[in-house]
Design a protein around this motif. Structure first.
Motif, PDB file in Angstrom:
ATOM      1  N   ILE A  51       0.856  -1.190   0.000  1.00 63.26           N
ATOM      2  CA  ILE A  51       0.000   0.000   0.000  1.00 63.26           C
ATOM      3  C   ILE A  51       0.890   1.236   0.000  1.00 63.26           C
ATOM      4  O   ILE A  51       1.839   1.339   0.792  1.00 63.26           O
ATOM      5  CB  ILE A  51      -0.908   0.025   1.245  1.00 63.26           C
ATOM      6  N   LYS A  52       0.577   2.168  -0.884  1.00 58.56           N
ATOM      7  CA  LYS A  52       1.255   3.457  -0.928  1.00 58.56           C
ATOM      8  C   LYS A  52       0.398   4.483  -0.198  1.00 58.56           C
ATOM      9  O   LYS A  52      -0.804   4.623  -0.482  1.00 58.56           O
ATOM     10  CB  LYS A  52       1.446   3.887  -2.386  1.00 58.56           C
ATOM     11  N   LEU A  53       1.004   5.202   0.750  1.00 56.70           N
ATOM     12  CA  LEU A  53       0.278   6.192   1.549  1.00 56.70           C
ATOM     13  C   LEU A  53       0.337   7.570   0.904  1.00 56.70           C
ATOM     14  O   LEU A  53       1.239   7.891   0.145  1.00 56.70           O
ATOM     15  CB  LEU A  53       0.858   6.259   2.956  1.00 56.70           C
ATOM     16  N   GLU A  54      -0.655   8.390   1.257  1.00 54.77           N
ATOM     17  CA  GLU A  54      -0.738   9.745   0.720  1.00 54.77           C
ATOM     18  C   GLU A  54       0.465  10.587   1.131  1.00 54.77           C
ATOM     19  O   GLU A  54       0.896  11.474   0.379  1.00 54.77           O
ATOM     20  CB  GLU A  54      -2.025  10.378   1.233  1.00 54.77           C
ATOM     21  N   ARG A  55       0.992  10.314   2.302  1.00 56.56           N
ATOM     22  CA  ARG A  55       2.155  11.057   2.794  1.00 56.56           C
ATOM     23  C   ARG A  55       2.993  10.146   3.677  1.00 56.56           C
ATOM     24  O   ARG A  55       2.491   9.162   4.226  1.00 56.56           O
ATOM     25  CB  ARG A  55       1.716  12.281   3.590  1.00 56.56           C
ATOM     26  N   PRO A  56       4.274  10.459   3.835  1.00 56.17           N
ATOM     27  CA  PRO A  56       5.122   9.650   4.713  1.00 56.17           C
ATOM     28  C   PRO A  56       4.748   9.854   6.176  1.00 56.17           C
ATOM     29  O   PRO A  56       4.304  10.935   6.574  1.00 56.17           O
ATOM     30  CB  PRO A  56       6.535  10.186   4.443  1.00 56.17           C
ATOM     31  N   LEU A  57       4.926   8.820   6.961  1.00 59.64           N
ATOM     32  CA  LEU A  57       4.807   8.946   8.409  1.00 59.64           C
ATOM     33  C   LEU A  57       6.103   9.523   8.954  1.00 59.64           C
ATOM     34  O   LEU A  57       7.166   9.375   8.342  1.00 59.64           O
ATOM     35  CB  LEU A  57       4.512   7.582   9.024  1.00 59.64           C
ATOM     36  N   GLY A  58       6.034  10.162  10.102  1.00 63.72           N
ATOM     37  CA  GLY A  58       7.172  10.903  10.623  1.00 63.72           C
ATOM     38  C   GLY A  58       8.113  10.090  11.486  1.00 63.72           C
ATOM     39  O   GLY A  58       8.132   8.860  11.463  1.00 63.72           O
ATOM     40  N   ALA A  59       8.867  10.824  12.319  1.00 60.88           N
ATOM     41  CA  ALA A  59       9.936  10.226  13.114  1.00 60.88           C
ATOM     42  C   ALA A  59       9.422   9.324  14.225  1.00 60.88           C
ATOM     43  O   ALA A  59      10.205   8.566  14.814  1.00 60.88           O
ATOM     44  CB  ALA A  59      10.805  11.338  13.722  1.00 60.88           C
ATOM     45  N   ASP A  60       8.144   9.366  14.532  1.00 55.07           N
ATOM     46  CA  ASP A  60       7.574   8.488  15.563  1.00 55.07           C
ATOM     47  C   ASP A  60       7.482   7.036  15.107  1.00 55.07           C
ATOM     48  O   ASP A  60       7.184   6.153  15.914  1.00 55.07           O
ATOM     49  CB  ASP A  60       6.158   8.948  15.937  1.00 55.07           C
ATOM     50  N   PHE A  61       7.737   6.796  13.819  1.00 53.09           N
ATOM     51  CA  PHE A  61       7.486   5.469  13.254  1.00 53.09           C
ATOM     52  C   PHE A  61       8.760   4.839  12.706  1.00 53.09           C
ATOM     53  O   PHE A  61       9.685   5.538  12.302  1.00 53.09           O
ATOM     54  CB  PHE A  61       6.403   5.571  12.182  1.00 53.09           C
ATOM     55  N   GLN A  62       8.771   3.506  12.706  1.00 54.79           N
ATOM     56  CA  GLN A  62       9.971   2.766  12.337  1.00 54.79           C
ATOM     57  C   GLN A  62       9.639   1.666  11.329  1.00 54.79           C
ATOM     58  O   GLN A  62       9.089   0.633  11.677  1.00 54.79           O
ATOM     59  CB  GLN A  62      10.605   2.133  13.587  1.00 54.79           C
ATOM     60  N   PRO A  63       9.972   1.871  10.046  1.00 52.89           N
ATOM     61  CA  PRO A  63       9.772   0.801   9.071  1.00 52.89           C
ATOM     62  C   PRO A  63      10.662  -0.399   9.398  1.00 52.89           C
ATOM     63  O   PRO A  63      11.754  -0.256   9.949  1.00 52.89           O
ATOM     64  CB  PRO A  63      10.197   1.450   7.746  1.00 52.89           C
ATOM     65  N   LEU A  64      10.165  -1.583   9.050  1.00 47.15           N
ATOM     66  CA  LEU A  64      10.899  -2.822   9.295  1.00 47.15           C
ATOM     67  C   LEU A  64      11.380  -3.424   7.984  1.00 47.15           C
ATOM     68  O   LEU A  64      10.816  -3.183   6.919  1.00 47.15           O
ATOM     69  CB  LEU A  64      10.024  -3.827  10.041  1.00 47.15           C
ATOM     70  N   ASP A  65      12.407  -4.244   8.087  1.00 50.27           N
ATOM     71  CA  ASP A  65      12.986  -4.931   6.939  1.00 50.27           C
ATOM     72  C   ASP A  65      12.139  -6.165   6.618  1.00 50.27           C
ATOM     73  O   ASP A  65      11.976  -7.048   7.465  1.00 50.27           O
ATOM     74  CB  ASP A  65      14.417  -5.347   7.280  1.00 50.27           C
ATOM     75  N   PRO A  66      11.581  -6.267   5.400  1.00 50.24           N
ATOM     76  CA  PRO A  66      10.738  -7.417   5.066  1.00 50.24           C
ATOM     77  C   PRO A  66      11.482  -8.560   4.389  1.00 50.24           C
ATOM     78  O   PRO A  66      10.861  -9.498   3.894  1.00 50.24           O
ATOM     79  CB  PRO A  66       9.734  -6.798   4.093  1.00 50.24           C
ATOM     80  N   ARG A  67      12.805  -8.504   4.358  1.00 54.58           N
ATOM     81  CA  ARG A  67      13.568  -9.507   3.607  1.00 54.58           C
ATOM     82  C   ARG A  67      14.055 -10.656   4.473  1.00 54.58           C
ATOM     83  O   ARG A  67      15.103 -11.251   4.226  1.00 54.58           O
ATOM     84  CB  ARG A  67      14.767  -8.833   2.931  1.00 54.58           C
ATOM     85  N   GLY A  68      13.286 -10.996   5.498  1.00 56.23           N
ATOM     86  CA  GLY A  68      13.709 -12.046   6.420  1.00 56.23           C
ATOM     87  C   GLY A  68      13.876 -13.390   5.735  1.00 56.23           C
ATOM     88  O   GLY A  68      13.170 -13.724   4.782  1.00 56.23           O
ATOM     89  N   SER A  69      14.824 -14.153   6.220  1.00 57.12           N
ATOM     90  CA  SER A  69      15.073 -15.483   5.656  1.00 57.12           C
ATOM     91  C   SER A  69      13.956 -16.434   6.061  1.00 57.12           C
ATOM     92  O   SER A  69      13.065 -16.097   6.835  1.00 57.12           O
ATOM     93  CB  SER A  69      16.424 -16.013   6.143  1.00 57.12           C
ATOM     94  N   ALA A  70      13.987 -17.639   5.519  1.00 52.88           N
ATOM     95  CA  ALA A  70      12.927 -18.621   5.745  1.00 52.88           C
ATOM     96  C   ALA A  70      12.722 -18.893   7.232  1.00 52.88           C
ATOM     97  O   ALA A  70      13.659 -18.836   8.035  1.00 52.88           O
ATOM     98  CB  ALA A  70      13.275 -19.918   5.022  1.00 52.88           C
ATOM     99  N   ILE A  71      11.482 -19.202   7.585  1.00 51.16           N
ATOM    100  CA  ILE A  71      11.141 -19.539   8.968  1.00 51.16           C
ATOM    101  C   ILE A  71      11.434 -21.026   9.165  1.00 51.16           C
ATOM    102  O   ILE A  71      10.832 -21.879   8.496  1.00 51.16           O
ATOM    103  CB  ILE A  71       9.657 -19.248   9.254  1.00 51.16           C
ATOM    104  N   ALA A  72      12.312 -21.330  10.079  1.00 49.08           N
ATOM    105  CA  ALA A  72      12.692 -22.726  10.311  1.00 49.08           C
ATOM    106  C   ALA A  72      11.635 -23.443  11.142  1.00 49.08           C
ATOM    107  O   ALA A  72      11.006 -22.844  12.018  1.00 49.08           O
ATOM    108  CB  ALA A  72      14.041 -22.791  11.022  1.00 49.08           C
TER     109      ALA A  72
END
Length: 287
Positions: free
Chosen positions: A119-140
């Motif tokens: 989903i693309k948002l109308e505007r970026p969220l600010g410094a209160d928020f922390q994007p996460l890395d979605p490239r996690g390796s396989a779940i063992a």
């Protein structure tokens, strides 16, 4: 015992009609997230003008990763984020892109494609928020993971949706139904009886590895089913098995499509790129 339950998970396709299954349309038996620096900075709620609720994860200042079935309808969508003072911020979703293999109109457990969307948002969220890395390796198999979402605490308690909750689950391996998913469940109940897991409103929410300050997204909640032993008069599709689309297997698409969406602005045309023919952009002024 883990091997026994994994064997039962392989039979889940035949059990679905017995125990019930459906979209993870709250984390039941979960803990409310009250940490200012915790998951509230990364996990968001998705609402549609049809009255549907899902969960999602910030993977960029203005990008959310969720399940494709959460955004496949022609409707208006907004994302609700919670700032450090636990005040809600509502941001319009201006576009959504589903994995090109996703087939709109199917139920999550019958989905032959990949139940992922951005989903693309109308505007970026600010410094209160922390994007996460979605490239996690396989779940063992046997790995402990966390689930987070804004859903209900029980199917018959719809008024409990909208609060962020999390719980620890364990992976019991992969399952082939219509597509391939990773199954996670309550590490103590192991889906024999109702325990922690996804419920209504948790679709699209993250499955996480790590902890505060180091969370990594390793999967997205797609659907859930009830425990194998239930009261016949009170069947539920929650608290048994939670089916997860692993993100590591689709990291290439997530990265490429994220880059394409990051460049668009309100009023632009949706880039063809690596999307789905059912991708959409909101009409200007639509709320």
């Amino acid at each position: 015992m883990l091997a026994t339950v994994l064997g039962k998970a392989v039979l889940l396709a035949g059990l679905l009609s017995v125990v019930g299954a459906g979209p993870a349309l709250a984390v039941i038996n979960g803990e409310v997230s009250r940490d200012r620096d915790g998951l509230r900075a990364s996990v968001v709620r998705i609402e549609s003008t049809r009255g549907e609720i899902c969960s999602g994860t910030l993977i960029g200042p203005d990008l959310v990763l969720t399940a494709a079935h959460c955004v496949m309808h022609r409707a208006g969508y907004s994302v609700v984020a919670v700032d450090r003072n636990f005040r809600q911020q509502r941001i319009l979703a201006i576009a959504a892109s589903m994995h090109p293999d996703f087939v709109p109109g199917t139920t999550p457990e019958d989905q032959p494609g990949i139940d992922l969307a951005l989903i693309k948002l109308e505007r970026p969220l600010g410094a209160d928020f922390q994007p996460l890395d979605p490239r996690g390796s396989a779940i063992a198999t046997g790995e402990a993971v966390d689930i987070a979402g804004f859903g209900v605490v029980a199917e018959n308690r719809r008024g409990t949706a909208g609060t962020l909750r999390s719980a620890q689950l364990v992976s019991i391996g992969s399952l082939e139904v219509a597509n391939r998913v990773t199954m996670v469940t309550d590490r103590r109940r192991l889906a024999e009886t109702t325990g922690s897991g996804a419920c209504l409103g948790d679709s699209g929410g993250p499955i996480l590895r790590g902890g505060r300050g180091g969370y990594q997204v390793v999967g997205v909640v797609s659907w859930s089913s009830g425990a194998m032993r239930q009261n016949a008069r009170a069947r539920t599709a929650c608290g048994g098995f939670t089916a997860v689309t692993p993100t590591g297997e689709h990291a290439g698409w997530i990265a490429a499509r994220s880059a394409e969406l990051a460049r668009i602005q309100p009023g632009d045309v949706m880039p063809a790129g690596r999307g789905n023919r059912s991708d959409w952009m909101a009409k200007p002024g639509r709320r």
